[in-house]
Write a protein that holds these residues in place. Structure first.
Motif, PDB file in Angstrom:
ATOM      1  N   UNK A   1       0.833  -1.199   0.000  1.00 57.61           N
ATOM      2  CA  UNK A   1       0.000   0.000   0.000  1.00 57.61           C
ATOM      3  C   UNK A   1       0.870   1.253   0.000  1.00 57.61           C
ATOM      4  N   UNK A   2       0.607   2.142  -0.926  1.00 58.63           N
ATOM      5  CA  UNK A   2       1.245   3.457  -0.959  1.00 58.63           C
ATOM      6  C   UNK A   2       0.236   4.468  -0.437  1.00 58.63           C
ATOM      7  N   UNK A   3       0.473   4.976   0.761  1.00 57.67           N
ATOM      8  CA  UNK A   3      -0.445   5.920   1.400  1.00 57.67           C
ATOM      9  C   UNK A   3       0.095   7.333   1.223  1.00 57.67           C
ATOM     10  N   UNK A   4      -0.676   8.160   0.543  1.00 55.57           N
ATOM     11  CA  UNK A   4      -0.253   9.519   0.224  1.00 55.57           C
ATOM     12  C   UNK A   4      -1.013  10.507   1.101  1.00 55.57           C
ATOM     13  N   UNK A   5      -0.454  10.825   2.272  1.00 56.34           N
ATOM     14  CA  UNK A   5      -1.095  11.825   3.118  1.00 56.34           C
ATOM     15  C   UNK A   5      -0.726  13.214   2.612  1.00 56.34           C
ATOM     16  N   UNK A   6      -1.542  14.194   2.965  1.00 55.96           N
ATOM     17  CA  UNK A   6      -1.311  15.543   2.473  1.00 55.96           C
ATOM     18  C   UNK A   6      -1.657  15.710   1.015  1.00 55.96           C
ATOM     19  N   UNK A   7      -2.382  14.736   0.449  1.00 58.48           N
ATOM     20  CA  UNK A   7      -2.803  14.845  -0.950  1.00 58.48           C
ATOM     21  C   UNK A   7      -3.778  16.012  -1.087  1.00 58.48           C
ATOM     22  N   UNK A   8      -3.596  16.824  -2.099  1.00 59.18           N
ATOM     23  CA  UNK A   8      -4.424  18.014  -2.259  1.00 59.18           C
ATOM     24  C   UNK A   8      -5.613  17.748  -3.167  1.00 59.18           C
ATOM     25  N   UNK A   9      -6.762  18.246  -2.764  1.00 56.25           N
ATOM     26  CA  UNK A   9      -7.941  18.145  -3.615  1.00 56.25           C
ATOM     27  C   UNK A   9      -7.644  18.771  -4.969  1.00 56.25           C
ATOM     28  N   UNK A  10      -8.003  18.055  -6.032  1.00 60.65           N
ATOM     29  CA  UNK A  10      -7.695  18.510  -7.378  1.00 60.65           C
ATOM     30  C   UNK A  10      -6.413  17.938  -7.929  1.00 60.65           C
ATOM     31  N   UNK A  11      -5.669  17.201  -7.091  1.00 58.24           N
ATOM     32  CA  UNK A  11      -4.418  16.588  -7.521  1.00 58.24           C
ATOM     33  C   UNK A  11      -4.658  15.360  -8.381  1.00 58.24           C
ATOM     34  N   UNK A  12      -3.560  14.841  -8.950  1.00 58.22           N
ATOM     35  CA  UNK A  12      -3.658  13.728  -9.890  1.00 58.22           C
ATOM     36  C   UNK A  12      -2.760  12.573  -9.472  1.00 58.22           C
ATOM     37  N   UNK A  13      -3.322  11.359  -9.520  1.00 53.93           N
ATOM     38  CA  UNK A  13      -2.542  10.128  -9.383  1.00 53.93           C
ATOM     39  C   UNK A  13      -2.460   9.492 -10.757  1.00 53.93           C
ATOM     40  N   UNK A  14      -1.252   9.292 -11.256  1.00 54.79           N
ATOM     41  CA  UNK A  14      -1.035   8.692 -12.556  1.00 54.79           C
ATOM     42  C   UNK A  14      -0.436   7.301 -12.355  1.00 54.79           C
ATOM     43  N   UNK A  15      -1.231   6.276 -12.603  1.00 47.24           N
ATOM     44  CA  UNK A  15      -0.755   4.902 -12.493  1.00 47.24           C
ATOM     45  C   UNK A  15      -0.198   4.480 -13.838  1.00 47.24           C
TER      46      UNK A  15
ATOM     47  N   UNK B   1      -8.111  13.300  -9.293  1.00 42.02           N
ATOM     48  CA  UNK B   1      -7.993  12.934 -10.700  1.00 42.02           C
ATOM     49  C   UNK B   1      -7.140  11.683 -10.814  1.00 42.02           C
ATOM     50  N   UNK B   2      -7.645  10.677 -11.490  1.00 47.67           N
ATOM     51  CA  UNK B   2      -6.947   9.411 -11.646  1.00 47.67           C
ATOM     52  C   UNK B   2      -6.666   9.173 -13.128  1.00 47.67           C
ATOM     53  N   UNK B   3      -5.388   9.047 -13.444  1.00 46.65           N
ATOM     54  CA  UNK B   3      -4.961   8.830 -14.826  1.00 46.65           C
ATOM     55  C   UNK B   3      -4.356   7.442 -14.937  1.00 46.65           C
ATOM     56  N   UNK B   4      -4.825   6.663 -15.894  1.00 44.11           N
ATOM     57  CA  UNK B   4      -4.323   5.306 -16.124  1.00 44.11           C
ATOM     58  C   UNK B   4      -3.534   5.303 -17.425  1.00 44.11           C
ATOM     59  N   UNK B   5      -2.226   5.101 -17.316  1.00 46.73           N
ATOM     60  CA  UNK B   5      -1.354   5.167 -18.485  1.00 46.73           C
ATOM     61  C   UNK B   5      -0.830   3.784 -18.818  1.00 46.73           C
ATOM     62  N   UNK B   6      -1.224   3.264 -19.966  1.00 46.48           N
ATOM     63  CA  UNK B   6      -0.803   1.942 -20.410  1.00 46.48           C
ATOM     64  C   UNK B   6       0.082   2.092 -21.643  1.00 46.48           C
ATOM     65  N   UNK B   7       1.389   1.900 -21.443  1.00 52.08           N
ATOM     66  CA  UNK B   7       2.321   2.020 -22.567  1.00 52.08           C
ATOM     67  C   UNK B   7       2.647   0.663 -23.178  1.00 52.08           C
ATOM     68  N   UNK B   8       1.971  -0.377 -22.693  1.00 56.42           N
ATOM     69  CA  UNK B   8       2.201  -1.724 -23.215  1.00 56.42           C
ATOM     70  C   UNK B   8       1.121  -2.076 -24.238  1.00 56.42           C
ATOM     71  N   UNK B   9       1.284  -3.236 -24.848  1.00 53.85           N
ATOM     72  CA  UNK B   9       0.290  -3.694 -25.825  1.00 53.85           C
ATOM     73  C   UNK B   9      -0.759  -4.594 -25.187  1.00 53.85           C
ATOM     74  N   UNK B  10      -0.601  -4.877 -23.893  1.00 53.09           N
ATOM     75  CA  UNK B  10      -1.500  -5.803 -23.236  1.00 53.09           C
ATOM     76  C   UNK B  10      -2.385  -5.165 -22.202  1.00 53.09           C
TER      77      UNK B  10
END
Length: 198
Positions: free
Chosen positions: A128-142, A169-178
């Motif tokens: 688990x990666x727990x990100x405290x102090x995360x700001x409203x309007x911020x982005x997590x890019x997986x 904001x949640x961004x899902x970045x898939x640079x693979x072909x699968x």
């Protein structure tokens, strides 16, 4: 040694850390450097720059992300935990808007201790990666698969229970072909989650 970038296209200085006593002045483009415990001034300039560092400087060392709006500090999860635990990082590093976590297991990271970074890029964490102090309007890019643990990434907004309009904001970045198993993101007391895919 003094290094100055004069072009506007940006310059990357490879996978070898700059000499600890070298000073650096970036240009208008997106520059990238790898640092050790530098003892001089590193000023990245304009553009969305990237600095790979454990978040540690030597005596007299400073690191300024510069004038871009997407300057990124790159470190492992373990390094981010240590760097965010006290005021040392914020005393030496400034103007970084994004954090990229390169690897690691479970990590409790306080973004307030990392220049209040509003964008977090991460993949492959084993816990688990727990990100405290995360700001409203911020982005997590997986950017890749996670270890599959429930609550792989937790966006913890301070006083989210008191604000009726928190946003993640949640961004899902898939640079693979699968197919990629991005895992689970939790955001307690958040009213809006915007999901985008790349």
């Amino acid at each position: 040694v003094a290094i100055t970038v004069t072009n506007t296209a940006g310059a990357s200085f490879g996978t070898t850390a700059l000499a600890v006593g070298a000073s650096f002045t970036g240009g208008a483009g997106a520059d990238a450097v790898l640092l050790g415990a530098n003892t001089s001034a590193i000023t990245m300039g304009d553009g969305n720059d990237t600095v790979t560092s454990a978040g540690i400087v030597g005596t007299g060392g400073t690191v300024d992300g510069g004038g871009g709006d997407g300057d990124t500090i790159v470190m492992s999860g373990a390094e981010a935990v240590l760097a965010s635990a006290n005021a040392n990082f914020n005393a030496a590093f400034s103007n970084f808007e994004a954090l990229t976590i390169t690897a690691g297991g479970a990590a409790a990271i306080n973004l307030a201790g990392l220049n209040n970074a509003t964008n977090v890029n991460t993949s492959g964490q084993a816990g688990i990666t727990a990100l405290s102090g995360f700001q409203s309007g911020g982005t997590i890019n997986l950017t890749g698969a996670t270890g599959g643990v429930a609550g792989d990434v937790q966006a913890i907004i301070t006083n989210a229970n008191l604000n009726p309009a928190d946003i993640v904001n949640l961004k899902l970045t898939n640079s693979s072909a699968g197919v990629v198993g991005f895992g689970i993101v939790t955001a307690a007391n958040v009213e809006t989650v915007n999901i985008s895919t790349v």
